[in-house]
Design an enzyme around this catalytic site. Structure first.
Site, PDB file in Angstrom:
ATOM      1  N   ASN A 156       0.800  -1.226   0.000  1.00  0.00           N
ATOM      2  CA  ASN A 156       0.000   0.000   0.000  1.00  0.00           C
ATOM      3  C   ASN A 156       0.834   1.278   0.000  1.00  0.00           C
ATOM      4  O   ASN A 156       0.416   2.300  -0.547  1.00  0.00           O
ATOM      5  CB  ASN A 156      -1.015   0.004   1.157  1.00  0.00           C
ATOM      6  CG  ASN A 156      -0.364  -0.096   2.512  1.00  0.00           C
ATOM      7  OD1 ASN A 156       0.775  -0.515   2.652  1.00  0.00           O
ATOM      8  ND2 ASN A 156      -1.104   0.294   3.542  1.00  0.00           N
ATOM      9  N   GLU A 251       4.833  -3.359  12.386  1.00  0.00           N
ATOM     10  CA  GLU A 251       3.701  -2.422  12.287  1.00  0.00           C
ATOM     11  C   GLU A 251       2.595  -3.168  11.577  1.00  0.00           C
ATOM     12  O   GLU A 251       2.706  -3.486  10.386  1.00  0.00           O
ATOM     13  CB  GLU A 251       4.131  -1.156  11.531  1.00  0.00           C
ATOM     14  CG  GLU A 251       3.189   0.005  11.748  1.00  0.00           C
ATOM     15  CD  GLU A 251       1.994  -0.037  10.803  1.00  0.00           C
ATOM     16  OE1 GLU A 251       0.898  -0.436  11.280  1.00  0.00           O
ATOM     17  OE2 GLU A 251       2.148   0.307   9.643  1.00  0.00           O
ATOM     18  N   CYS A 285      -3.374   1.214   6.920  1.00  0.00           N
ATOM     19  CA  CYS A 285      -3.503   0.665   8.274  1.00  0.00           C
ATOM     20  C   CYS A 285      -4.083   1.686   9.242  1.00  0.00           C
ATOM     21  O   CYS A 285      -4.618   1.327  10.287  1.00  0.00           O
ATOM     22  CB  CYS A 285      -2.157   0.171   8.777  1.00  0.00           C
ATOM     23  SG  CYS A 285      -0.870   1.435   8.803  1.00  0.00           S
ATOM     24  N   GLU A 379     -10.475  -5.642  10.768  1.00  0.00           N
ATOM     25  CA  GLU A 379      -9.980  -4.615   9.857  1.00  0.00           C
ATOM     26  C   GLU A 379     -10.491  -4.916   8.447  1.00  0.00           C
ATOM     27  O   GLU A 379     -10.229  -5.979   7.894  1.00  0.00           O
ATOM     28  CB  GLU A 379      -8.449  -4.595   9.868  1.00  0.00           C
ATOM     29  CG  GLU A 379      -7.861  -3.477   9.040  1.00  0.00           C
ATOM     30  CD  GLU A 379      -6.344  -3.446   9.103  1.00  0.00           C
ATOM     31  OE1 GLU A 379      -5.770  -2.343   8.976  1.00  0.00           O
ATOM     32  OE2 GLU A 379      -5.727  -4.520   9.290  1.00  0.00           O
TER      33      GLU A 379
END
Length: 491
Positions: A156, A251, A285, A379
Site C-alpha cells: 500500500n 507495524e 492501516c 480490519e
C-alpha cells in the site's frame, strides 16, 4: 514512465533472475499483464544474506559522514525521478496519481535525507560511577549496528514504508535484505536502482522478490540479526514467533475508531472521514475503520457524509481528477464484500456510489452498524465508512477499546478537557484530536498497542530498534578507592 521496467532481483550489486522462474504482475485497474518479475527461491535468499553479511563490516566502518553523503544523494536522485516512480506506482497498485505523488515526494524520497540527519544526532551518554567512592571510573554508552536486517514491506505504501525502514537501517551501519510485496515489486526496483547510482556499496541493500515462501526464508534465516515488517497481524504474529531473541519492529493492523462528539465541527469531521475511509480506497492501516458518532449529531453527520461521498470520482487512477481507484487484489475485494454483506444481513443500511466491477469497489456508507458485526470487529482495509451511533463518551471509549488492535484513533471535540481525558483513555499508539486518522508526522513515533505491532518507527525510534546500546566501563587507575565493597556492600 520508464521505457523498460526493472524486473530482476538485486544481490551483491548485480541484477539477477530468480531461481524459481518468474511471477506475473497485473494492473489492478485493467487486469492486463504489466511484467513478469524474477521469482526468487531459498538459495537466492541465502546468497542475498551472505552478500549482506560480507558487506556489513565494511559499511559499518565507513565514516559516518560518508554514509550520510550517500543518503543525501539517494534523496536527490529520488526527488529527480519522483514523477517516474509515482506513475509506476499508479500503474502497479492502482493508487491515484495524486496519492502516488504524495507518497513519493512527501514521504519516500525525503526519508533518506531525514535518516541521514537523524543518525548524525544519534547521541551516546556518559554516566557517573555509583558503585565506588572514587573518580577512577568512566562509563560511556554508545551504539553499534545489529548487522543484517531483514525487511519485508507491503503494497500500500511500497516506496514510502520501505524507504523509511531501509534509510534508517543502513544509516546506522547495518546492511539489509529487502523483500517487497509481490504486488508492488516494480516500483520498489526503481527505488533500488537509485541505490546503486547514488554509490551505495554492493551488498548493503539486496532485493529478493517472490511470494510468502521467500519472506519466510528471510525471516527464519539464522544470518539475519533483526527484522522489520509491515503488514497483516496474522503474518506479524508468525514473524514475532520466528524472531524470538532478535530485535524486531512490527507495524500491523489498525481498528481506526473515529469518534465524533456533539460539540465537534461536523463539516471538518466529515471531510476528515472522507480521507480516513476512502484514501487509497481504504487500504491504509490508519484508515477510519469505525465511525462512532454521537446520537445528537448522527443524522447531520451521516447526511453530510453521504452527500460528500456522492461526489467522489471513482475510475482511472492515472487521471488527475480521479479520487479513488481499485483495490489491489482479489483477497482484499473478497474481504470487503464479505464485511459489507455480513453487516447488511445483520440489519445495517447500505448506501453505495458506483458499482462493483473488476477490482473496483464502490464508496460505501453503512449505518445501523452494531459492535457485533464483523466490520466493527475486524480490519476491513477497504473503501467503507461503517457508522455506529453512540449515546455517550464512555460508550465510545468502550467500543473503541473493544478490539485487540490499537494503532491510531481520531477524536472530534472542541472541549480541551474532554479531548485530554478521552485521548488518555483510548488504548491506541496515537490519538489524533480534530484530525483524520490518516495523519502521521515523519519525525514523531509511530506504532500501535496490542496486536497492532511491536515497537515504534520513524526518526530516532527507528535507530534505537536497529542498533544495540553498548556500555564501555573504564577504570583509569590513577586515584585512591576510598571504600572496600567487600566490607561495605557497595551502597
Amino acid at each position: 514512465m520508464p521505457s523498460t521496467l526493472p524486473t530482476k532481483a538485486l544481490v551483491d550489486g548485480s541484477w539477477l533472475d530468480g531461481g524459481a522462474g518468474s511471477f506475473p504482475v497485473h494492473s489492478p485497474q485493467s487486469g492486463e499483464l504489466i511484467a513478469e518479475v524474477a521469482r526468487c527461491d531459498v538459495q537466492d535468499v541465502e546468497r542475498a544474506v551472505s552478500a549482506a553479511r560480507r558487506a556489513q563490516p565494511r559499511w559499518a566502518a565507513t565514516p559516518l559522514i560518508e554514509r550520510v553523503k550517500i543518503m543525501r544523494r539517494v534523496h536527490a536522485l529520488f526527488a529527480e525521478r519522483a514523477e517516474e516512480v509515482a506513475r509506476v506506482l499508479t500503474l502497479e497498485i492502482g493508487k491515484t496519481v495524486a496519492e502516488a505523488r504524495e507518497e513519493v515526494i512527501e514521504y519516500a524520497a525525503p526519508a533518506w535525507q531525514k535518516a541521514g540527519e537523524e543518525v548524525l544526532r544519534h547521541r551516546g551518554l556518559s554516566f557517573p560511577s555509583t558503585q565506588e567512592q572514587t573518580n577512577n571510573k568512566r562509563l560511556v554508552m554508545n551504539y553499534r549496528p545489529l548487522g543484517v536486517v531483514g525487511v519485508v514491506t507491503p503494497y500500500n505504501f511500497p516506496t514510502d514504508i520501505s524507504s523509511i525502514a531501509l534509510a534508517h537501517i543502513v544509516a546506522a551501519g547495518n546492511t539489509a535484505v529487502w523483500k517487497p510485496s509481490e504486488y508492488a515489486p516494480i516500483s520498489c526496483n526503481l527505488v533500488a536502482e537509485i541505490f546503486t547510482e547514488a554509490g551505495l556499496p554492493d551488498g548493503v541493500i539486496n532485493v529478493v522478490h517472490g511470494l510468502g515462501d521467500v519472506g519466510a526464508a528471510l525471516v527464519e534465516h539464522p544470518g539475519v540479526d533483526g527484522l522489520f515488517f509491515t503488514g497483516s497481524t496474522a503474518t506479524g504474529e508468525r514473524i514475532a514467533r520466528a524472531a524470538a531473541l532478535r530485535p524486531h519492529l512490527l507495524e500491523l493492523g489498525g481498528d481506526g475508531p473515529f469518534i465524533v462528539l456533539p460539540d465537534a465541527d461536523i463539516d471538518a469531521a466529515v471531510e476528515a472521514a472522507i480521507n480516513g475511509c476512502f484514501y487509497f480506497a481504504g487500504q491504509v492501516c490508519t484508515s477510519a475503520e469505525r465511525l462512532l458518532v454521537h446520537a445528537e449529531v448522527h443524522d447531520e453527520f451521516v447526511a453530510k457524509l453521504t452527500a460528500r461521498a456522492s461526489t467522489l470520482r471513482v475510475g482511472d487512477p492515472a487521471l488527475a481528477d480521479t479520487d479513488m481507484g481499485p483495490v489491489r487484489n482479489e483477497a482484499s475485494l473478497r474481504r470487503i464484500a464479505e464485511h459489507v454483506a455480513d453487516a447488511r444481513d445483520r440489519g445495517a443500511d447500505v448506501v453505495q456510489f458506483g458499482k462493483e466491477e473488476g477490482l473496483f469497489f464502490p464508496a460505501t456508507i453503512l449505518t445501523g452498524v452494531t459492535p457485533e458485526m464483523r466490520i466493527a470487529r475486524e480490519e476491513t482495509f477497504g473503501p467503507v465508512a461503517p457508522v455506529i451511533k453512540i449515546s455517550s463518551v464512555q460508550e465510545a471509549i468502550e467500543i473503541a477499546n473493544s478490539t485487540e488492535l490499537g494503532l491510531i484513533a481520531s477524536l472530534w471535540t472542541r472541549d480541551l478537557a474532554t479531548a485530554w481525558r478521552v485521548g488518555e483513555a483510548l488504548q491506541h499508539g496515537t490519538v489524533n484530536i480534530n484530525e483524520t486518522s490518516n495523519y502521521w508526522d515523519q519525525l514523531a513515533p509511530f506504532g500501535g498497542t496490542g496486536k497492532s505491532g511491536v515497537g515504534r518507527e520513524l526518526s530516532g525510534w527507528f535507530l534505537d530498534t536497529f542498533t544495540e546500546s553498548k556500555l564501555l566501563v573504564f577504570d583509569l587507575g590513577d586515584s585512591e578507592v576510598r571504600n572496600d565493597r567487600r566490607a561495605e556492600g557497595g551502597w
